[in-house]
Design an enzyme around this catalytic site. Structure first.
Site, short mmCIF file in Angstrom:
data_model
loop_
_atom_site.label_atom_id
_atom_site.label_comp_id
_atom_site.label_asym_id
_atom_site.label_seq_id
_atom_site.Cartn_x
_atom_site.Cartn_y
_atom_site.Cartn_z
N CYS A 136 -6.50 -1.53 -3.98
CA CYS A 136 -6.81 -3.10 -3.81
C CYS A 136 -5.47 -3.78 -3.82
CB CYS A 136 -7.73 -3.44 -5.09
SG CYS A 136 -7.26 -2.85 -6.78
N ASP B 74 -11.92 -10.73 -1.70
CA ASP B 74 -12.12 -9.24 -2.53
C ASP B 74 -11.51 -8.12 -1.71
OD1 ASP B 74 -12.67 -7.21 -4.16
OD2 ASP B 74 -14.50 -8.19 -5.04
N HIS C 86 -11.81 -5.15 -2.66
CA HIS C 86 -12.76 -3.80 -2.86
C HIS C 86 -13.82 -3.55 -1.93
CE1 HIS C 86 -10.75 -5.30 -6.63
NE2 HIS C 86 -10.42 -4.16 -6.95
#
Length: 462
Positions: free
Chosen positions: A295, A419, A421
């Site tokens: 990440c 994000d 992820h």
């Protein structure tokens, strides 16, 4: 926004140089440009709307075909004549006809052409033969002009402005050609469009093709003075050229997904967000299986894409291995780190940005997540002055902060989060509907975990 009318097409530049005297060569080149100017201003100049049956003769009283198109037709009405891929029938290609408005309704593309057919009696050809040494210059000028129109602009208004733009561009090409001429070698003019802060809007600049940005600083400084722009932002580097909304990005990454989001409403609150363009980098892209450990690498890639697309660097966005190798090169990691699946954090992101891009960063330390709610002023100031994406790492998670909505009076705050992820396809609707790019409240952060924020500093260059 209105409609952007864009015309592109080749003009053949052919010039015979009978002397190597600089002045005589320049005169011959200028005469050739004058001939091209007279072509553009003549009745033989034709502008055809791409993917449609519409053809317009701007110097014949804006004569057009089909007959329904008149000089008083609104520019935005041209969209209904443009056939989109969705309107094609399965199998044999259908005839072009009126259809629904294109989904890419903001741009109308035109082709610049010249009528070849001549009317009336033609004179008998005369041949003459002269023996002499001369240089013959031949190239294609890639004309590319745009005008922005409003909903009330007619075709007559827009096409008069288009002809002015074509005329101006030829003059700029002549100026550039003579300025960069070396002996009998000419550099091809390269028109580029740049979207400047309002009210300046979209402007076109002619650069010599093949000459790198590093050698065009003097020209960029003149442009900054001309348009009254600050001299600490690279508005006119090639990487900053305008990307037309109807042209897909070739690399497949999504750009600026946050722009489709609705801003949160806070009492007396303001929104402060990233300035410029970035690519969304997340898990499982580039055939890289980094789910669970990559990440921070992806957040760093998003930051690097910002510096690349603002023209601060020509370096490609680094891969995971290149990031790891940079950390080995600066002495932060052992050689065995390259090719591993080890996490990195904000301090490593800072080191890689400095090593690969020469970019410095500030680090903000937050001892527990609950303190982030009080960082509104610092974060707002960062987006106002630097405008770069922020990488935030805490515990085992890393995110990218693209902006804040903050109320100076109440202290209320929301964070615009990208994000890394996410593991799915480049589907903007899924990404925004499911919150992979979205506004988050202070409870988004682990209230007891510590966080480090890497705030990249924008180089003050032109």
């Amino acid at each position: 926004m209105g409609t952007i009318i864009r015309v592109r097409g080749p003009l053949e530049f052919k010039c015979q140089l009978d002397s190597t005297d600089v002045r005589l060569m320049q005169r011959a080149i200028s005469r050739t440009f004058e001939m091209l100017l007279s072509q553009v201003k003549s009745e033989s100049c034709v502008l055809a709307v791409c993917d449609s049956p519409v053809i317009i003769w701007p110097k014949k009283s804006v004569y057009a075909t089909p007959e329904e198109i008149t000089p008083s037709t609104l520019c935005e009405d041209l969209h209904q004549w443009i056939q989109t891929d969705e309107q094609e029938t399965v199998g044999k290609r259908s005839a072009k006809k009126k259809g629904k408005k294109s989904s890419a309704a903001s741009v109308v593309n035109l082709r610049l052409m010249m009528e070849a057919t001549k009317t009336g009696p033609l004179p008998a050809p005369i041949l003459s033969r002269t023996a002499q040494n001369s240089h013959f210059l031949s190239t294609t000028l890639p004309m590319d002009c745009v005008v922005r129109t409003t909903s009330s602009d007619t075709i007559k208004d827009a096409f008069e402005r288009l002809l002015e733009a074509l005329t101006h561009q030829l003059c700029e090409m002549e100026k550039m050609t003579l300025q960069h001429m070396k002996g009998t070698t000419l550099l091809i003019p390269e028109p580029l469009h740049f979207l400047l802060p309002e009210p300046k809007g979209l402007v076109t600049v002619v650069y010599p093709a093949g000459v790198p940005d590093s050698q065009l600083e003097t020209q960029r400084k003149e442009l900054h003075q001309q348009f009254e722009l600050p001299d600490d932002w690279p508005y006119f580097r090639r990487a900053n050229s305008y990307h037309f909304p109807n042209e897909p990005y070739k690399d497949g990454y999504l750009r600026n997904p946050h722009l489709v989001l609705t801003h949160p409403t806070l009492d007396n609150g303001k929104v402060y967000s990233v300035q410029g363009i970035y690519s969304y980098h997340h898990y499982m892209q580039d055939h890289m299986e980094d789910n669970g450990w990559g990440c921070a690498y992806r957040s760093l890639q998003t930051i690097c894409s910002w510096f690349q697309q603002q023209g601060y660097t020509e370096r490609a966005v680094p891969t995971h291995k290149e990031i790891q190798q940079a950390l080995v090169d600066v002495g932060d990691k052992q050689a065995s780190f390259v090719g591993s699946r080890q996490w990195i954090g904000s301090i490593e992101v800072q080191a890689v940005l400095n090593q690969l891009l020469g970019v410095t960063s500030k680090i903000m330390f937050v001892s527990q997540g609950s303190e982030l709610a009080s960082k509104g002023r610092e974060l707002a100031n960062h987006f106002l002055t630097e405008g770069t994406p922020i990488m935030i790492g805490g515990g085992v998670l890393a995110h990218t902060i693209l902006g804040v909505a903050w109320s100076e009076t109440s202290g209320e705050i929301r964070y615009l989060i990208l994000d890394p992820h996410y593991t799915g396809a480049e589907d903007l609707q899924v990404i925004t509907d499911k919150g992979w790019c979205g506004w988050k409240g202070p409870d988004f952060w682990d209230q007891t975990a510590y966080y480090n924020l890497c705030l990249p500093q924008r180089p003050k260059v032109i």
